[in-house]
Every structure is written in C-alpha cells, then in structure tokens.
Design a protein around this motif. Sequence first.
Motif, PDB file in Angstrom:
ATOM      1  N   ALA A   6       0.844  -1.197   0.000  1.00 18.19           N
ATOM      2  CA  ALA A   6       0.000   0.000   0.000  1.00 18.19           C
ATOM      3  C   ALA A   6       0.877   1.244   0.000  1.00 18.19           C
ATOM      4  N   LEU A   7       0.478   2.227  -0.766  1.00 20.80           N
ATOM      5  CA  LEU A   7       1.110   3.537  -0.693  1.00 20.80           C
ATOM      6  C   LEU A   7       0.463   4.320   0.444  1.00 20.80           C
ATOM      7  N   LEU A   8       1.156   5.314   0.931  1.00 19.37           N
ATOM      8  CA  LEU A   8       0.642   6.126   2.032  1.00 19.37           C
ATOM      9  C   LEU A   8       0.273   7.520   1.543  1.00 19.37           C
ATOM     10  N   PRO A   9      -0.743   8.118   2.140  1.00 21.79           N
ATOM     11  CA  PRO A   9      -1.143   9.464   1.729  1.00 21.79           C
ATOM     12  C   PRO A   9      -0.137  10.505   2.186  1.00 21.79           C
ATOM     13  N   ALA A  10      -0.195  11.672   1.567  1.00 24.88           N
ATOM     14  CA  ALA A  10       0.687  12.777   1.949  1.00 24.88           C
ATOM     15  C   ALA A  10       0.093  13.479   3.173  1.00 24.88           C
ATOM     16  N   GLY A  11       0.106  12.787   4.297  1.00 22.68           N
ATOM     17  CA  GLY A  11      -0.419  13.341   5.538  1.00 22.68           C
ATOM     18  C   GLY A  11      -1.934  13.268   5.613  1.00 22.68           C
ATOM     19  N   LEU A  12      -2.480  13.777   6.712  1.00 24.79           N
ATOM     20  CA  LEU A  12      -3.932  13.749   6.924  1.00 24.79           C
ATOM     21  C   LEU A  12      -4.661  14.565   5.865  1.00 24.79           C
ATOM     22  N   VAL A  13      -4.132  15.752   5.529  1.00 30.30           N
ATOM     23  CA  VAL A  13      -4.777  16.592   4.521  1.00 30.30           C
ATOM     24  C   VAL A  13      -4.749  15.895   3.161  1.00 30.30           C
ATOM     25  N   GLY A  14      -3.626  15.262   2.825  1.00 28.94           N
ATOM     26  CA  GLY A  14      -3.551  14.510   1.580  1.00 28.94           C
ATOM     27  C   GLY A  14      -4.544  13.361   1.546  1.00 28.94           C
ATOM     28  N   SER A  15      -4.712  12.700   2.671  1.00 27.92           N
ATOM     29  CA  SER A  15      -5.652  11.589   2.761  1.00 27.92           C
ATOM     30  C   SER A  15      -7.082  12.061   2.532  1.00 27.92           C
ATOM     31  N   LEU A  16      -7.451  13.153   3.196  1.00 28.12           N
ATOM     32  CA  LEU A  16      -8.806  13.679   3.046  1.00 28.12           C
ATOM     33  C   LEU A  16      -9.035  14.249   1.655  1.00 28.12           C
ATOM     34  N   THR A  17      -7.991  14.878   1.087  1.00 27.40           N
ATOM     35  CA  THR A  17      -8.117  15.386  -0.282  1.00 27.40           C
ATOM     36  C   THR A  17      -8.307  14.231  -1.259  1.00 27.40           C
ATOM     37  N   GLY A  18      -7.574  13.128  -1.037  1.00 25.19           N
ATOM     38  CA  GLY A  18      -7.756  11.948  -1.869  1.00 25.19           C
ATOM     39  C   GLY A  18      -9.168  11.401  -1.768  1.00 25.19           C
ATOM     40  N   LEU A  19      -9.741  11.453  -0.575  1.00 19.96           N
ATOM     41  CA  LEU A  19     -11.118  10.994  -0.386  1.00 19.96           C
ATOM     42  C   LEU A  19     -12.098  11.909  -1.120  1.00 19.96           C
ATOM     43  N   VAL A  20     -11.842  13.227  -1.082  1.00 17.77           N
ATOM     44  CA  VAL A  20     -12.686  14.173  -1.809  1.00 17.77           C
ATOM     45  C   VAL A  20     -12.641  13.880  -3.308  1.00 17.77           C
ATOM     46  N   VAL A  21     -11.432  13.659  -3.838  1.00 13.90           N
ATOM     47  CA  VAL A  21     -11.298  13.329  -5.257  1.00 13.90           C
ATOM     48  C   VAL A  21     -12.058  12.048  -5.582  1.00 13.90           C
ATOM     49  N   GLU A  22     -11.967  11.053  -4.705  1.00 11.80           N
ATOM     50  CA  GLU A  22     -12.676   9.788  -4.925  1.00 11.80           C
ATOM     51  C   GLU A  22     -14.181  10.010  -5.000  1.00 11.80           C
ATOM     52  N   LEU A  23     -14.692  10.881  -4.143  1.00 10.78           N
ATOM     53  CA  LEU A  23     -16.124  11.179  -4.147  1.00 10.78           C
ATOM     54  C   LEU A  23     -16.547  11.897  -5.425  1.00 10.78           C
ATOM     55  N   LEU A  24     -15.751  12.889  -5.840  1.00  6.77           N
ATOM     56  CA  LEU A  24     -16.124  13.698  -6.996  1.00  6.77           C
ATOM     57  C   LEU A  24     -15.862  12.986  -8.316  1.00  6.77           C
ATOM     58  N   ALA A  25     -14.659  12.437  -8.472  1.00  2.00           N
ATOM     59  CA  ALA A  25     -14.251  11.860  -9.749  1.00  2.00           C
ATOM     60  C   ALA A  25     -14.579  10.371  -9.846  1.00  2.00           C
ATOM     61  N   GLY A  26     -14.933   9.763  -8.723  1.00  2.45           N
ATOM     62  CA  GLY A  26     -15.283   8.355  -8.716  1.00  2.45           C
ATOM     63  C   GLY A  26     -16.767   8.150  -8.498  1.00  2.45           C
ATOM     64  N   VAL A  27     -17.225   8.429  -7.292  1.00  7.82           N
ATOM     65  CA  VAL A  27     -18.615   8.177  -6.919  1.00  7.82           C
ATOM     66  C   VAL A  27     -19.588   9.025  -7.733  1.00  7.82           C
ATOM     67  N   ALA A  28     -19.339  10.342  -7.821  1.00  7.10           N
ATOM     68  CA  ALA A  28     -20.325  11.262  -8.389  1.00  7.10           C
ATOM     69  C   ALA A  28     -20.512  11.112  -9.892  1.00  7.10           C
ATOM     70  N   VAL A  29     -19.488  10.662 -10.621  1.00  4.69           N
ATOM     71  CA  VAL A  29     -19.601  10.587 -12.086  1.00  4.69           C
ATOM     72  C   VAL A  29     -19.558   9.150 -12.604  1.00  4.69           C
ATOM     73  N   GLY A  30     -19.698   8.196 -11.704  1.00  3.86           N
ATOM     74  CA  GLY A  30     -19.743   6.793 -12.124  1.00  3.86           C
ATOM     75  C   GLY A  30     -18.394   6.201 -12.445  1.00  3.86           C
TER      76      GLY A  30
END
Length: 324
Positions: free
Chosen positions: A215-239
Amino acid sequence: MNIDAEKAVAALRDLLRNAVPVAETDDVALAALWVLQAEMLGLPEFGIRMLRRDLDRLAGVDPAGSTPSDDDAAIGSVDATGVPGVVALATAVRRARRSVEAHGLAIIGIRGAGALGILGLAARSLAADGAVALLAAQSPASVAPWGAHTVAIGTNPLAVAVPRADAPPLVIDYATSALTLAAVREARASGARLPEGGAVDADGASTTDPDAVAALLPAGLVGSLTGLVVELLAGVAVGGRVTDPQLPSSRGALLIAFDPARAGGADTAAAASALDRDWRGAGGHLPARFDVLATDTADLPGSVDLGGDDVAWLRDTASGAARA
C-alpha cells in the motif's frame, strides 16, 4: 535517443488515429501532443510507456462503445471504456472549450478510463484559452487512508490551471499520495529504493523495497482527506468508481472549467500574476515545469530525447498503423 519532435508527434497521431478511428482528429492531435510533452518533462511513465500499456489494455475492445453526450451541453459525460484514457481526456477538453464559450461553464465526468496522463497538461490547455480549469482523477485502490495500512483509494491527483498575465498559465498538479504508482514501477525497473515513509508492506511495516509494496501512504492527513474528496467527486459522483469485483478496474475523472469573467473575475490573469509574486516573495515555491512547454504542435522544439525501446515501438506501431 534524440529524434525529431514533429515526426514523433506525427507518429503518435498516426497510431492513435488507427487505434481509435471514432475519435475526432483534434482530440487525437491533442492527446499525441500531451504524450510527447510528458516525455519532454522527463516523465516517461506518463508518456509513451503509459500509452503502450493502455493500448495493450484495449486490445480487442470495440472503440465504438464510447457514448459521449452532446458536445455543446454545459454538463455531460464521456464513456472512455473503448478508447485510450488520454484521448478521452482530450475529448473532454474539446467539449469543455465549446461549453465555456457557449455557457461560461463546463462540467464533464469521465468514466471507464485507463491511464489519463498528466492532468496538468489538460488543465493548462484550457487555461491557455482564458478559462479556469480544475481536473481530478480517481484510480484503482493503491493508497491506504491516513493511519491505516490497507488500500482504499487511488493516488487521486488534482490539477488546477489559471491564466496568468505576461506568462504561461499557472498550473498546480499533484498526487494526494506521498508516492505515485509510476514511481514504484520506475524503482522496480531500475532496482532503486523508494523514499522512506511512502509505502508499507503486507505486514503494515514501512518499506523502501518497491517489490514489497502492499500500500502507498497518503501525503499526511490533509492529503488523505483530499484523496477521499477526489474519490467522491471523480469516482462516486460521475460513475467512475468500479464497485463490482467482477468488472475490470478503471479510472474516473471530473473536469470543471469556467470563464472567470462571468464568475466575477474582472482581471483574473493579472490577479494570478500578483498572487504568484506574493507567494514567491514570501519564500514559497511555485511549480514551473509546465512553463517551458508549447501549447501548440507548431511550437515544439526541433528534437526530443526518448528511450530507445519506446522509439522502436513507436516507429513499428506507427508504421503498422500507416499500412493498415
């Protein structure tokens, strides 16, 4: 190996046109330019090597399966299942240009994509026309959440580009993980070690061995949460996020572009230049690697340095495309 840049981009256009006969000529040309520019930036894992992997992925897939929505709609989507990811991204950029001109705004989702390449190049193409652009892409799980050791999301890069007065567009492009999968592949190929703190092995212990990465590690807590935001927008929200384990993994992306003048930005380019000066004056670093790149094929340098294996593949594949 040093080769003629215009010939290289022409060869890339030929093989992409053959691989995706349903694609618009302008989309193929823009995608070819981005692939070559990745090489010029010294990022071959996002250049010809990436294209080789994506074309292998698409072997036997019907490119006619792509189902874009109307080109002039303010919001729409691109089904990239049957085309290289970089071509699908070029299609989204072309449609965004038209929509920003017609409506002042474009929101385009991409799903079913393979490797998309360097998002900053796509955002920069729009900013060169005066738009503000944001691109986010999710990818198959390879990154653990902050404080965990099991993969949940991808490296999930984010890019923003803004017009800048008397200078190329200001481009910010970064992954939300400490390392990228491209860096792991390069380390495996070269026998190099990874930087400390970027990955863990199957037992959750920190590792610098690219062959042991679980597993790769996120760039800190902010990087982790930003990655989650991207997952929601570019993954969940647009299929874009694949949830069925029986389906092949793919990527989703979200492109947002708008006319800053219609959003209240009276002189966005000048304001971006002023922010640039303030940031640097305060001791901050602004990425400048994109600044040397042309925005048009006509402005390419005379030659470009490419790996010998990639040159051989490009020549052979493009020659085969020309004969087909």
